[in-house]
Motif scaffolding. Structure first.
Motif, short mmCIF file in Angstrom:
data_model
loop_
_atom_site.label_atom_id
_atom_site.label_comp_id
_atom_site.label_asym_id
_atom_site.label_seq_id
_atom_site.Cartn_x
_atom_site.Cartn_y
_atom_site.Cartn_z
N MET A 77 0.83 -1.20 0.00
CA MET A 77 0.00 0.00 0.00
C MET A 77 0.87 1.25 0.00
O MET A 77 0.61 2.22 0.71
CB MET A 77 -0.94 -0.01 1.21
N LEU A 78 1.90 1.21 -0.82
CA LEU A 78 2.88 2.31 -0.86
C LEU A 78 2.22 3.63 -1.23
O LEU A 78 2.60 4.70 -0.72
CB LEU A 78 3.98 1.98 -1.86
N GLU A 79 1.22 3.58 -2.09
CA GLU A 79 0.53 4.81 -2.52
C GLU A 79 -0.76 5.04 -1.75
O GLU A 79 -1.58 5.87 -2.15
CB GLU A 79 0.24 4.73 -4.02
N HIS A 80 -0.96 4.29 -0.67
CA HIS A 80 -2.16 4.44 0.14
C HIS A 80 -1.79 4.56 1.62
O HIS A 80 -2.31 3.83 2.47
CB HIS A 80 -3.11 3.25 -0.07
N SER A 81 -0.87 5.47 1.92
CA SER A 81 -0.45 5.79 3.30
C SER A 81 0.29 4.65 3.98
O SER A 81 0.55 4.72 5.18
CB SER A 81 -1.66 6.21 4.16
N GLN A 82 0.60 3.58 3.25
CA GLN A 82 1.38 2.47 3.77
C GLN A 82 0.74 1.79 4.98
O GLN A 82 1.44 1.19 5.81
CB GLN A 82 2.80 2.94 4.15
N ALA A 83 -0.56 1.89 5.12
CA ALA A 83 -1.27 1.28 6.25
C ALA A 83 -2.74 1.12 5.89
O ALA A 83 -3.28 1.85 5.05
CB ALA A 83 -1.12 2.12 7.51
N THR A 84 -3.40 0.15 6.55
CA THR A 84 -4.82 -0.08 6.29
C THR A 84 -5.72 0.92 7.00
O THR A 84 -6.86 1.10 6.63
CB THR A 84 -5.22 -1.49 6.75
N HIS A 85 -5.21 1.56 8.03
CA HIS A 85 -5.96 2.55 8.81
C HIS A 85 -7.25 1.97 9.40
O HIS A 85 -8.26 2.65 9.46
CB HIS A 85 -6.27 3.79 7.95
N ASN A 86 -7.17 0.74 9.84
CA ASN A 86 -8.28 0.10 10.54
C ASN A 86 -7.73 -1.16 11.20
O ASN A 86 -7.06 -1.96 10.54
CB ASN A 86 -9.42 -0.25 9.59
N ALA A 87 -8.00 -1.34 12.49
CA ALA A 87 -7.41 -2.45 13.23
C ALA A 87 -7.89 -3.81 12.71
O ALA A 87 -7.11 -4.77 12.65
CB ALA A 87 -7.72 -2.31 14.71
N THR B 101 -9.42 3.36 22.62
CA THR B 101 -8.92 2.32 21.73
C THR B 101 -9.94 1.99 20.64
O THR B 101 -9.58 1.88 19.46
CB THR B 101 -8.59 1.05 22.52
N VAL B 102 -11.19 1.83 21.00
CA VAL B 102 -12.21 1.46 20.03
C VAL B 102 -12.32 2.51 18.94
O VAL B 102 -12.33 2.19 17.74
CB VAL B 102 -13.57 1.24 20.73
N LEU B 103 -12.40 3.78 19.34
CA LEU B 103 -12.56 4.84 18.35
C LEU B 103 -11.30 4.99 17.49
O LEU B 103 -11.39 5.19 16.28
CB LEU B 103 -12.87 6.16 19.06
N SER B 104 -10.15 4.86 18.11
CA SER B 104 -8.90 4.99 17.36
C SER B 104 -8.72 3.83 16.38
O SER B 104 -8.23 4.04 15.26
CB SER B 104 -7.72 5.05 18.33
N CYS B 105 -9.11 2.63 16.78
CA CYS B 105 -8.94 1.46 15.92
C CYS B 105 -9.84 1.49 14.69
O CYS B 105 -9.59 0.76 13.72
CB CYS B 105 -9.22 0.18 16.70
N MET B 106 -10.85 2.33 14.70
CA MET B 106 -11.74 2.42 13.55
C MET B 106 -11.04 3.05 12.35
O MET B 106 -11.36 2.72 11.20
CB MET B 106 -12.99 3.21 13.92
N THR B 107 -10.09 3.95 12.58
CA THR B 107 -9.45 4.66 11.47
C THR B 107 -7.93 4.60 11.50
O THR B 107 -7.27 5.28 10.72
CB THR B 107 -9.89 6.14 11.45
#
Length: 447
Positions: A326-336, A378-384
């Motif tokens: 995901m090099l062109e997509h912030s290098q992370a899934t952004h969801n736990a 944690t719950v809210l942060s893990c969403m994004t």
């Protein structure tokens, strides 16, 4: 073998040595876990350098403490067989199965490091209790905050993170010790920990107020909107009883009334579109309201993550696959949940979702105030964000592990009693440094 066991039990009788060692390891893990001092926004990779060497050293010491606890404590072993640890260990086992086809060569090592911290955090909870753990975490994030602010003010080359947005716009955010999102999460956790210790009478206001102000400033400079919103949610849960008091309800009613009057006046003058657009533009990094309405680009990132998971739904891509895939997509899934699914497959993602639902239950049904506040964050942060299951567990992962493990600790209520007795002895001026630690639940001598 019997002689060795007796030596182990004798060594652990020095409660002060074990407690101090564990406390320092929690603080060091909090500081070194997310540490990534860099002069530019490089691709997120894992290589052996001075910083990684320090992390490995801390993880190695945590392994020794965790293994020691598992080998010598029946209660630690029994806690490991309860549902939350078993589910988490299953996720990590599924990631290990992906090792032969993992994208990153560090995937197996990351999985084993996280296994180490599963055992270590359980031992730390038995040894330190919640209050001891939160003080160690607070010291760790305070050190992170101090170093990040130092770099931001005096060494901008390391303290500023240039984030490239649409149309070539660059926004500078405070980093210093890690990615701004990681710094922001650590600062928010520091604020929650500070306020909790104030409520419990452990931290005096003359120390807590400037400390909380520094955490707030650092969180603002990092400008992680997810961390700020999640922190506000956690802080609200922490002070929920005050908010539902007569004074709190009156204040909320007054704020709501003023808000209704303000919104009514805006609609009455026909300026609602301009007002909403101005607010959205102010909150967004780029000044473009579309950034907020599109979920700050998360929808495109999630779509890419889901497509990658669909390619390997049973056996995942292993840990640290996102920086390459995901090099062109912030290098992370952004969801736990997507993070666990990408690493270990759909079963791992489903188990992660169950653990987060356990956190949701703790928010509203938990007895411990700190666990409720940290679970809310944690719950809210893990969403994004990929908040937990980090390469090297830092404050977010350790707080999450404490939240999901503490309610299922064997004899956890007795740990609370012992912790309360210690506080009473300290208030009475009694020296308990020579107190017999062997009788504490979860430690040797309790078989």
């Amino acid at each position: 073998m019997l002689h060795l066991t007796q030596q182990i039990r004798t060594a652990w009788k020095d409660s002060s040595l074990l407690a101090v060692a564990t406390w320092f390891l929690v603080a060091l893990s909090t500081f070194f876990g997310p540490l990534d001092i860099s002069s530019d926004a490089e691709t997120m990779t894992v290589g052996l350098d001075g910083q990684v060497a320090c992390k490995l050293l801390v993880a190695g010491m945590a392994f020794v403490v965790g293994a020691y606890g598992v080998l010598t404590s029946a209660s630690v072993r029994e806690t490991l067989t309860t549902l939350p640890p078993v589910m988490l260990l299953t996720i990590l086992f599924l990631v290990v199965l992906a090792t032969p086809i993992a994208i990153s060569g560090a995937s197996l090592a990351v999985a084993l490091i996280n296994v180490t911290y599963v055992a270590f955090i359980i031992v730390a909870l038995f040894t330190l209790g919640l209050r001891g753990m939160v003080t160690a975490i607070l010291v760790g994030v305070a050190a992170t905050m101090t170093l990040a602010l130092f770099f931001y003010v005096f060494v901008p080359k390391y303290g500023l993170f240039p984030e490239l947005l649409a149309d070539g716009l660059v926004v500078n955010r405070m980093s210093g010790t890690a990615h701004p999102n990681a710094v922001g999460r650590a600062m928010v956790l520091g604020g929650i920990a500070t306020m909790y210790l104030v409520r419990r009478g452990t931290l005096q206001l003359n120390v807590a107020v400037p400390l909380a102000a520094c955490f707030a400033l650092a969180a603002y400079l990092a400008w992680s909107r997810t961390a700020l919103v999640a922190g506000a949610f956690g802080m609200g849960i922490l002070f929920l009883d005050r908010l539902t008091s007569r004074l709190g309800v009156s204040a909320i009613a007054l704020i709501a009334l003023l808000g209704v009057v303000g919104v009514t006046s805006i609609y009455a003058t026909g300026r609602e579109d301009h007002f909403v657009g101005k607010i959205l533009a102010k909150v967004s990094k780029s000044g473009d309201a579309e950034e907020i309405t599109s979920g700050t680009g998360r929808s495109e990132i999630w779509a890419k993550g889901i497509s990658l998971i669909a390619n390997r739904p049973i056996i995942g891509h292993g840990f640290n696959a996102a920086p390459s895939l995901m090099l062109e997509h912030s290098q992370a899934t952004h969801n736990a949940v997507l993070h666990a699914s990408l690493a270990g497959g759909l079963i791992a993602g489903a188990l992660m979702a169950c653990l987060l639902l356990w956190n949701v239950y703790l928010i509203f049904g938990g007895e411990q105030l700190l666990l409720r506040a940290f679970s809310a964050f944690t719950v809210l942060s893990c969403m994004t964000e990929d908040t937990v299951l980090e390469t090297f567990p830092g404050p977010c992962t350790m707080v999450w592990l404490a939240c999901i493990f503490y309610p299922v600790l064997v004899d956890a209520r007795q740990v609370d009693v012992i912790e309360a007795e210690r506080s009473q002895r300290k208030q009475a001026g009694v020296d308990d440094s020579q107190a017999d630690f062997i009788g504490q639940p979860g430690l040797p001598g309790t078989t």
